[in-house]
Design an enzyme around this catalytic site. Structure first.
Site, short mmCIF file in Angstrom:
data_model
loop_
_atom_site.label_atom_id
_atom_site.label_comp_id
_atom_site.label_asym_id
_atom_site.label_seq_id
_atom_site.Cartn_x
_atom_site.Cartn_y
_atom_site.Cartn_z
CG ASN A 74 38.25 55.86 56.19
OD1 ASN A 74 37.91 54.80 56.70
ND2 ASN A 74 39.48 56.30 56.22
CB SER A 96 43.93 59.49 43.73
OG SER A 96 44.84 59.40 44.80
CD GLU A 149 44.99 64.71 59.30
OE1 GLU A 149 44.45 65.27 60.26
OE2 GLU A 149 44.41 64.00 58.50
CB CYS A 204 50.56 58.84 55.61
SG CYS A 204 49.36 59.77 54.68
CB CYS A 230 38.14 64.39 45.85
SG CYS A 230 39.58 64.60 44.79
CB CYS A 271 42.67 61.86 53.10
SG CYS A 271 43.16 63.01 51.87
CB CYS A 319 38.69 63.82 49.97
SG CYS A 319 40.16 64.42 50.83
N GLY A 336 46.27 67.52 51.15
CA GLY A 336 46.79 68.32 50.04
C GLY A 336 47.11 67.53 48.80
CD GLU A 337 47.61 66.46 43.66
OE1 GLU A 337 46.81 65.55 43.88
OE2 GLU A 337 48.77 66.23 43.25
N1 SAH Z 1 45.85 64.61 46.95
C1 SAH Z 1 46.55 63.40 46.72
C2 SAH Z 1 47.19 62.82 47.96
C3 SAH Z 1 46.42 62.87 49.24
S1 SAH Z 1 44.88 61.97 49.29
C4 SAH Z 1 45.64 62.38 46.08
O1 SAH Z 1 44.45 62.59 46.00
O2 SAH Z 1 46.18 61.39 45.60
C5 SAH Z 1 45.42 60.32 49.67
C6 SAH Z 1 44.44 59.25 49.31
O3 SAH Z 1 43.32 59.21 50.24
C7 SAH Z 1 43.83 59.44 47.93
O4 SAH Z 1 43.96 58.25 47.17
C8 SAH Z 1 42.41 59.75 48.26
O5 SAH Z 1 41.57 59.45 47.20
C9 SAH Z 1 42.16 58.95 49.51
N2 SAH Z 1 40.95 59.33 50.24
C10 SAH Z 1 40.46 60.56 50.43
N3 SAH Z 1 39.31 60.53 51.13
C11 SAH Z 1 39.04 59.23 51.39
C12 SAH Z 1 37.99 58.54 52.06
N4 SAH Z 1 36.98 59.20 52.60
N5 SAH Z 1 38.05 57.20 52.13
C13 SAH Z 1 39.10 56.53 51.58
N6 SAH Z 1 40.12 57.10 50.92
C14 SAH Z 1 40.10 58.46 50.82
FE1 SF4 Z 2 41.20 65.00 46.34
FE2 SF4 Z 2 43.57 64.26 47.38
FE3 SF4 Z 2 42.75 66.81 47.53
FE4 SF4 Z 2 41.52 64.95 48.99
S1 SF4 Z 2 43.63 65.61 49.18
S2 SF4 Z 2 40.54 66.61 47.77
S3 SF4 Z 2 41.62 63.20 47.61
S4 SF4 Z 2 43.21 65.67 45.66
#
Ligand code: SAH
Ligand code: SF4
Length: 390
Positions: free
Chosen positions: A301, A225, A95, A114, A125, A344, A128, A170-171
């Site tokens: 969230n 992050s 997405e 985004c 994480c 995310c 997430c 994704g990362e």
């Molecule tokens: N993987 C990369 C980029 C995608 S995640 C990263 O982790 O930086 C993008 C952002 O969304 C990250 O800062 C992540 O910590 C945040 N995120 C993920 N789940 C979330 C949630 N439930 N509430 C708020 N922010 C969240």
């Molecule tokens: Fe963690 Fe970013 Fe991967 Fe979600 S997308 S699991 S926040 S590294």
């Protein structure tokens, strides 16, 4: 069987020029097609009226005009946020989220997109929704770029995407080569032509990837992050920390700031009673004191399979005050599109279906135990997640 033709947008201008040369065509054809790809409204190769019919047919036989099919576009925030679900050739879905910020007295309107870099994510994480899905696969360069083309087409000819952030699923720095190719294409004047400062790569802390982004040269914006400044807690919240501890991540980010002259953004997802304590604020302030940095505090969230909630606003404000007292610029971010799950990977996670209740209960208990141990300062004994290698 999935369509095997490569995506057209994944070709560099030189590769496209070479393809036309092999078909006895002059160089300008490549520029013509790039312009149509990034600035035009065509939705298929057959709509390219500037190309002779036979050439358009040959191009279409060799390459896909787009590698993403827009399965749904859902609006929220009174039309200010649009979430697109893209289906890829093999059925995987990713997405992107387009956010509109109206013009103010001092600033023109902005349209921030985004995008996703992988289907799923291996980092895992726990707060997430993408992490919860696990890893499916890396996106191709064209699949990353075609999310941007789709949004630009929806915006129409009169408006341009002003910012692209790699904060979807994704990362990005674990799909390094393709992400760096896509970043270069967005920056390229014959591609989207977006200034490097308007392109933000967000990472959970892949140190070698940060260093390669810095080595590219242009002033790309880096977002880290961070979520916790103490290793024990960060091991739980960002399992990648077991491979690259927070001090190494911040050292690489500092070098990026030094090389580019750009502030690094640090993101903290604020989780009530977990990473929002006074000790966490102090540790973060100590870690970033004096750096060219900016901290964003984002209330978590809600995600179905966690025991956690967003920190209450007064707690977030206190956290911010502590950082400010250490001279660190900080912003409390409002969550865009919470009701459609803009953060995310949540839409795709919802579509994957809820896991059975006993599995959720076990997962919650495990997280509660792990975060309680971490808050007592005990390091995690869990291994580095599979799929995360140095
Ligand atoms: N993987 C990369 C980029 C995608 S995640 C990263 O982790 O930086 C993008 C952002 O969304 C990250 O800062 C992540 O910590 C945040 N995120 C993920 N789940 C979330 C949630 N439930 N509430 C708020 N922010 C969240
Ligand atoms: Fe963690 Fe970013 Fe991967 Fe979600 S997308 S699991 S926040 S590294």
């Amino acid at each position: 069987m999935a369509d095997q033709r490569p995506g057209l947008s994944g070709l560099s201008i030189d590769e496209l020029t070479a393809w036309f040369a092999a078909h006895g065509e002059p160089d300008y054809r490549a520029r013509q097609v790039r312009t149509a790809m990034w600035k035009g409204s065509a939705t298929s190769t057959s709509e390219l009226t500037t190309l002779p019919r036979a050439l358009a047919t040959a191009l279409n036989e060799a390459f896909r005009w787009s590698t993403v099919a827009d399965e749904s576009i859902v609006g929220s925030d009174g039309g200010q946020t649009e979430k697109a679900l893209h289906r890829l050739a093999d059925g995987a879905t990713v997405e992107s989220v387009l956010m509109h910020y109206p013009a103010t007295a001092s600033r023109r309107a902005r349209h921030t997109l985004c995008i996703s870099s992988q289907a799923g994510c291996a980092v895992g994480c726990p707060f997430c929704a993408t992490g919860e899905l696990g890893f499916t696969r890396d996106l191709e360069t064209a699949e990353i770029l075609d999310q941007v083309r789709s949004a630009q087409r929806r915006l129409g000819a009169d408006e341009r995407i002003t910012n692209v952030v790699y904060m979807g699923m994704g990362e990005p720095l674990l799909n390094l080569d393709r992400v760096l190719e896509s970043v270069a294409a967005l920056n390229d004047p014959t591609g989207l032509g977006l200034g490097a400062r308007h392109i933000t790569v967000s990472t959970s802390g892949v140190v070698p990837g940060i260093r390669r982004l810095t080595a590219l040269g242009p002033q790309f914006t880096l977002a880290i992050s961070i979520h916790a400044a103490r290793d024990a807690l960060r091991d739980v919240l960002v399992p990648l920390n077991r491979r690259w501890p927070v001090a190494e991540v911040v050292a690489a980010a500092r070098d990026h700031a030094r090389a580019t002259g750009r502030r690094v953004s640090y993101e903290v997802t604020m989780i009530g009673g977990v990473n929002d304590t006074e000790a966490d604020a102090t540790a973060l302030a100590e870690l970033l004191r004096g750096d060219l940095a900016h901290v964003n505090l984002i209330p978590m969230n809600p995600v179905a399979h966690t025991p956690w909630q967003a920190s209450p606003m007064p707690v977030i404000e206190r956290f911010a005050t502590r950082l400010k007292a250490a001279g660190i610029p900080v912003t409390i971010r409002r969550n865009r599109g919470v009701e459609i799950g803009a953060a995310c990977g949540q839409l795709a996670a919802e579509r994957a279906g809820a896991p059975p209740a006993p599995a959720v209960a076990r997962r919650r208990l495990r997280l509660e135990t792990a975060s309680a141990r971490a808050l007592r300062g005990q390091r995690s004994e869990e291994p580095v997640p599979a799929g995360v290698e140095g």
